[in-house]
Write a protein that holds these residues in place. Structure first.
Motif, PDB file in Angstrom:
ATOM      1  N   ARG A 103       0.845  -1.212   0.000  1.00 30.61           N
ATOM      2  CA  ARG A 103       0.000   0.000   0.000  1.00 30.61           C
ATOM      3  C   ARG A 103       0.872   1.251   0.000  1.00 30.61           C
ATOM      4  O   ARG A 103       0.619   2.205  -0.734  1.00 30.61           O
ATOM      5  CB  ARG A 103      -0.935   0.003   1.210  1.00 30.61           C
ATOM      6  N   ARG A 104       1.910   1.258   0.835  1.00 29.78           N
ATOM      7  CA  ARG A 104       2.820   2.402   0.907  1.00 29.78           C
ATOM      8  C   ARG A 104       3.560   2.563  -0.417  1.00 29.78           C
ATOM      9  O   ARG A 104       3.724   3.652  -0.924  1.00 29.78           O
ATOM     10  CB  ARG A 104       3.808   2.204   2.078  1.00 29.78           C
ATOM     11  N   PHE A 105       3.984   1.447  -0.979  1.00 24.13           N
ATOM     12  CA  PHE A 105       4.709   1.442  -2.246  1.00 24.13           C
ATOM     13  C   PHE A 105       3.850   2.034  -3.367  1.00 24.13           C
ATOM     14  O   PHE A 105       4.313   2.849  -4.162  1.00 24.13           O
ATOM     15  CB  PHE A 105       5.092  -0.012  -2.557  1.00 24.13           C
ATOM     16  N   LEU A 106       2.570   1.658  -3.416  1.00 24.53           N
ATOM     17  CA  LEU A 106       1.664   2.190  -4.434  1.00 24.53           C
ATOM     18  C   LEU A 106       1.370   3.672  -4.201  1.00 24.53           C
ATOM     19  O   LEU A 106       1.198   4.438  -5.156  1.00 24.53           O
ATOM     20  CB  LEU A 106       0.375   1.367  -4.481  1.00 24.53           C
ATOM     21  N   ALA A 107       1.334   4.086  -2.936  1.00 24.53           N
ATOM     22  CA  ALA A 107       1.164   5.510  -2.639  1.00 24.53           C
ATOM     23  C   ALA A 107       2.381   6.290  -3.143  1.00 24.53           C
ATOM     24  O   ALA A 107       2.242   7.382  -3.703  1.00 24.53           O
ATOM     25  CB  ALA A 107       0.964   5.728  -1.146  1.00 24.53           C
ATOM     26  N   TYR A 108       3.573   5.723  -2.940  1.00 25.35           N
ATOM     27  CA  TYR A 108       4.790   6.363  -3.474  1.00 25.35           C
ATOM     28  C   TYR A 108       4.731   6.453  -5.003  1.00 25.35           C
ATOM     29  O   TYR A 108       5.124   7.457  -5.590  1.00 25.35           O
ATOM     30  CB  TYR A 108       6.040   5.580  -3.076  1.00 25.35           C
ATOM     31  N   ALA A 109       4.233   5.399  -5.657  1.00 26.37           N
ATOM     32  CA  ALA A 109       4.164   5.383  -7.119  1.00 26.37           C
ATOM     33  C   ALA A 109       3.261   6.492  -7.650  1.00 26.37           C
ATOM     34  O   ALA A 109       3.527   7.059  -8.716  1.00 26.37           O
ATOM     35  CB  ALA A 109       3.672   4.028  -7.615  1.00 26.37           C
ATOM     36  N   GLU A 110       2.205   6.837  -6.904  1.00 27.08           N
ATOM     37  CA  GLU A 110       1.335   7.946  -7.325  1.00 27.08           C
ATOM     38  C   GLU A 110       2.084   9.274  -7.307  1.00 27.08           C
ATOM     39  O   GLU A 110       1.799  10.167  -8.095  1.00 27.08           O
ATOM     40  CB  GLU A 110       0.111   8.035  -6.415  1.00 27.08           C
ATOM     41  N   ILE A 111       3.034   9.413  -6.411  1.00 27.77           N
ATOM     42  CA  ILE A 111       3.778  10.662  -6.282  1.00 27.77           C
ATOM     43  C   ILE A 111       5.016  10.677  -7.168  1.00 27.77           C
ATOM     44  O   ILE A 111       5.277  11.649  -7.868  1.00 27.77           O
ATOM     45  CB  ILE A 111       4.180  10.895  -4.807  1.00 27.77           C
ATOM     46  N   TYR A 112       5.793   9.587  -7.151  1.00 25.17           N
ATOM     47  CA  TYR A 112       7.086   9.543  -7.833  1.00 25.17           C
ATOM     48  C   TYR A 112       7.017   9.024  -9.260  1.00 25.17           C
ATOM     49  O   TYR A 112       7.971   9.159 -10.010  1.00 25.17           O
ATOM     50  CB  TYR A 112       8.066   8.655  -7.045  1.00 25.17           C
ATOM     51  N   GLY A 113       5.936   8.383  -9.651  1.00 26.02           N
ATOM     52  CA  GLY A 113       5.882   7.748 -10.960  1.00 26.02           C
ATOM     53  C   GLY A 113       6.248   6.279 -10.823  1.00 26.02           C
ATOM     54  O   GLY A 113       6.293   5.737  -9.714  1.00 26.02           O
ATOM     55  N   GLN A 114       6.534   5.634 -11.928  1.00 26.98           N
ATOM     56  CA  GLN A 114       6.783   4.193 -11.909  1.00 26.98           C
ATOM     57  C   GLN A 114       8.120   3.809 -11.284  1.00 26.98           C
ATOM     58  O   GLN A 114       8.274   2.705 -10.810  1.00 26.98           O
ATOM     59  CB  GLN A 114       6.679   3.620 -13.317  1.00 26.98           C
ATOM     60  N   GLN A 115       9.105   4.681 -11.305  1.00 25.31           N
ATOM     61  CA  GLN A 115      10.397   4.389 -10.680  1.00 25.31           C
ATOM     62  C   GLN A 115      10.452   5.107  -9.339  1.00 25.31           C
ATOM     63  O   GLN A 115      10.349   6.334  -9.280  1.00 25.31           O
ATOM     64  CB  GLN A 115      11.553   4.848 -11.582  1.00 25.31           C
ATOM     65  N   ILE A 116      10.633   4.348  -8.274  1.00 27.35           N
ATOM     66  CA  ILE A 116      10.563   4.901  -6.920  1.00 27.35           C
ATOM     67  C   ILE A 116      11.904   4.742  -6.214  1.00 27.35           C
ATOM     68  O   ILE A 116      12.428   3.630  -6.139  1.00 27.35           O
ATOM     69  CB  ILE A 116       9.473   4.173  -6.103  1.00 27.35           C
ATOM     70  N   PRO A 117      12.451   5.834  -5.665  1.00 26.03           N
ATOM     71  CA  PRO A 117      13.666   5.716  -4.855  1.00 26.03           C
ATOM     72  C   PRO A 117      13.261   5.320  -3.431  1.00 26.03           C
ATOM     73  O   PRO A 117      13.162   6.152  -2.534  1.00 26.03           O
ATOM     74  CB  PRO A 117      14.253   7.130  -4.901  1.00 26.03           C
ATOM     75  N   VAL A 118      12.999   4.046  -3.227  1.00 24.38           N
ATOM     76  CA  VAL A 118      12.387   3.573  -1.989  1.00 24.38           C
ATOM     77  C   VAL A 118      13.211   3.953  -0.767  1.00 24.38           C
ATOM     78  O   VAL A 118      12.665   4.435   0.233  1.00 24.38           O
ATOM     79  CB  VAL A 118      12.148   2.049  -2.045  1.00 24.38           C
ATOM     80  N   ASP A 119      14.530   3.761  -0.817  1.00 25.60           N
ATOM     81  CA  ASP A 119      15.370   4.090   0.341  1.00 25.60           C
ATOM     82  C   ASP A 119      15.266   5.576   0.690  1.00 25.60           C
ATOM     83  O   ASP A 119      15.108   5.938   1.849  1.00 25.60           O
ATOM     84  CB  ASP A 119      16.831   3.720   0.085  1.00 25.60           C
ATOM     85  N   ALA A 120      15.342   6.430  -0.316  1.00 27.40           N
ATOM     86  CA  ALA A 120      15.263   7.877  -0.078  1.00 27.40           C
ATOM     87  C   ALA A 120      13.880   8.275   0.413  1.00 27.40           C
ATOM     88  O   ALA A 120      13.750   9.087   1.341  1.00 27.40           O
ATOM     89  CB  ALA A 120      15.614   8.637  -1.350  1.00 27.40           C
ATOM     90  N   ALA A 121      12.827   7.730  -0.180  1.00 25.11           N
ATOM     91  CA  ALA A 121      11.454   8.079   0.206  1.00 25.11           C
ATOM     92  C   ALA A 121      11.169   7.645   1.645  1.00 25.11           C
ATOM     93  O   ALA A 121      10.603   8.417   2.430  1.00 25.11           O
ATOM     94  CB  ALA A 121      10.452   7.445  -0.757  1.00 25.11           C
ATOM     95  N   ARG A 122      11.571   6.429   1.992  1.00 18.50           N
ATOM     96  CA  ARG A 122      11.354   5.946   3.365  1.00 18.50           C
ATOM     97  C   ARG A 122      12.153   6.775   4.363  1.00 18.50           C
ATOM     98  O   ARG A 122      11.663   7.135   5.435  1.00 18.50           O
ATOM     99  CB  ARG A 122      11.751   4.471   3.463  1.00 18.50           C
TER     100      ARG A 122
END
Length: 190
Positions: free
Chosen positions: A87-106
């Motif tokens: 769920r969090r990952f998909l929320a990030y995708a809405e903001i960042y697009g299809q490529q997500i910098p997961v470490d930086a976002a978290r």
């Protein structure tokens, strides 16, 4: 005396504006703009260790036609940590697009909450803390905030913009959140 009378001058200006509006017609309706920027953070290729790995939501093999969230719920259950992570990952995708910098976002989200910056922004802008965190993610997704290698968060200017560094590189303008002085378990947990 008629040329210098303010009332007559205002009347002439009003008549001129009315005539111009009749010639030109009504203003066209504005096209709504997409929330997602055309250039993503991934496209800007930010520097540093927090931006080495990028992820994208995907459906596991063998689950054709399912959404990534449906796949996680089917495999692990609706209340599982994996489903919450998706769920969090998909929320990030809405903001960042299809490529997500997961470490930086978290890291940005955790640090904003731990430092109190999200709470302060929420109070200052009369919004919820969740909305304040989403706003920080939005700035991050546009390249206006970056996580430096030491874990601090900086106000930045992306390359190729009017105020970027002279050599066309990223400009780190102002430190907005310092890195935690001690290792924080929440920053290291998935």
């Amino acid at each position: 005396m008629g040329r210098h009378d303010p009332a007559q001058r205002r009347a002439r200006e009003s008549a001129r504006r009315t005539a111009a509006a009749e010639r030109i017609g009504p203003l066209p309706k504005r096209t709504p703009r997409s929330r997602q920027p055309t250039t993503t953070l991934y496209d800007l290729s930010p520097p540093g260790t927090y931006y080495r790995e990028w992820a994208r939501p995907a459906v596991p093999q063998g689950m054709n036609g399912a959404s990534p969230l449906d796949a996680a719920v089917a495999r692990f259950g609706p209340d599982s940590g994996e489903a919450d992570t998706m769920r969090r990952f998909l929320a990030y995708a809405e903001i960042y697009g299809q490529q997500i910098p997961v470490d930086a976002a978290r890291h940005l989200e955790t640090l904003a909450r731990l430092s109190g910056m999200a709470a302060e922004a929420a109070v200052a802008q009369n919004m919820s803390e969740e909305e304040a965190v989403e706003s920080l993610h939005s700035l991050h997704a546009q390249g206006l905030l970056l996580v430096a290698d030491d874990g601090s968060v900086w106000l930045t200017v992306p390359p190729g913009t009017p105020y970027s560094a002279p050599d066309g590189a990223w400009a780190f303008v102002e430190k907005r959140m310092g890195a935690p002085k001690e290792a924080v378990a929440a920053l290291d947990s998935p």
